[in-house]
Enzyme design. Sequence first.
Site, PDB file in Angstrom:
ATOM      1  N   HIS A   1       0.809  -1.212   0.000  1.00  0.00           N
ATOM      2  CA  HIS A   1       0.000   0.000   0.000  1.00  0.00           C
ATOM      3  C   HIS A   1       0.846   1.267   0.000  1.00  0.00           C
ATOM      4  CE1 HIS A   1       0.868   0.477   4.325  1.00  0.00           C
ATOM      5  NE2 HIS A   1       0.731  -0.835   4.378  1.00  0.00           N
ATOM      6  N   ASP A   2       0.377   2.240  -0.786  1.00  0.00           N
ATOM      7  CA  ASP A   2       0.932   3.594  -0.829  1.00  0.00           C
ATOM      8  C   ASP A   2       2.322   3.686  -1.444  1.00  0.00           C
ATOM      9  OD1 ASP A   2      -1.301   4.954   0.710  1.00  0.00           O
ATOM     10  OD2 ASP A   2      -0.640   3.495   2.201  1.00  0.00           O
TER      11      ASP A   2
ATOM     12  N   GLY B   1       5.105  -1.164   2.633  1.00  0.00           N
ATOM     13  CA  GLY B   1       4.264   0.005   2.441  1.00  0.00           C
ATOM     14  C   GLY B   1       5.032   1.314   2.393  1.00  0.00           C
TER      15      GLY B   1
END
Length: 257
Positions: A120-121, A138
């Site tokens: 994520h991200d 992440g």
Amino acid sequence: MAIHPTAIVDANAKVAADVEIGAYSIIGPHVEIGEGCWIGPHVVIEGHTKLGRNNRVFQFCSLGAAPQDKKYAGEPTRLEIGDNNTIREFCTFNLGTAQDVGVTRVGNDNWIMAYVHLAHDCQVGNHTIFANNATLAGHVHIGDWVILGGFTSVHQFTVIGDHAMTAFSSAVTQDVPPFVMAAGNRAVPAGINSEGLKRRGFSAEAIRAVKNAYKALYRQGLSLDEAKAAVADLVTAQPELEPFTRFFAQSARGIIR
């Protein structure tokens, strides 16, 4: 549009007219797929995911699934993939989280090999090569023209600058400056990516300037602040070193030493 009869494409998905979708693939309701894309068999694309033009996604990939983050509570975060990317077998790209910018991004013209994980991200630039089993935790930021060797693992919140390269099985726990080669567990600097720079058309003068920046960071016994000041002077004289300016503005974990 060439959609295999066994594929499941939600009626609300936005799929360009010439997209090909292989057998048993599943396309969710919030997905957008641009012109010229080829989606192989057994691919799942879900979440608020957008693919640009001319991407090739091979079998058994999972794009846009929920992030592997216990804080995620179903927010409508996103995955955005640019143009002309090749994404090979068994890759997993997750959505962003509300705790960061809310979007995982992949730029243009990237070559992503099998079993690569983008958590994520993550923010991935353009013209990168990720060899098999490269894994990003992440919030990782990857610059343009970066090469990650097979089985490279990158710690969360790490920044890897433009034109950097990691060796096979590198464990990257701190930021890697532009142009630098990193190797080992834990990764340490191992010179500059001179061969890659030659292939990309860097002049002999520009490569000498990169070497001088590397010496300031790693060979002259300077503190990090002193090295940053020395590199800033080099950037003024050699515009090809501009990636150092952007890198130091982002870097927060400290650089590999």
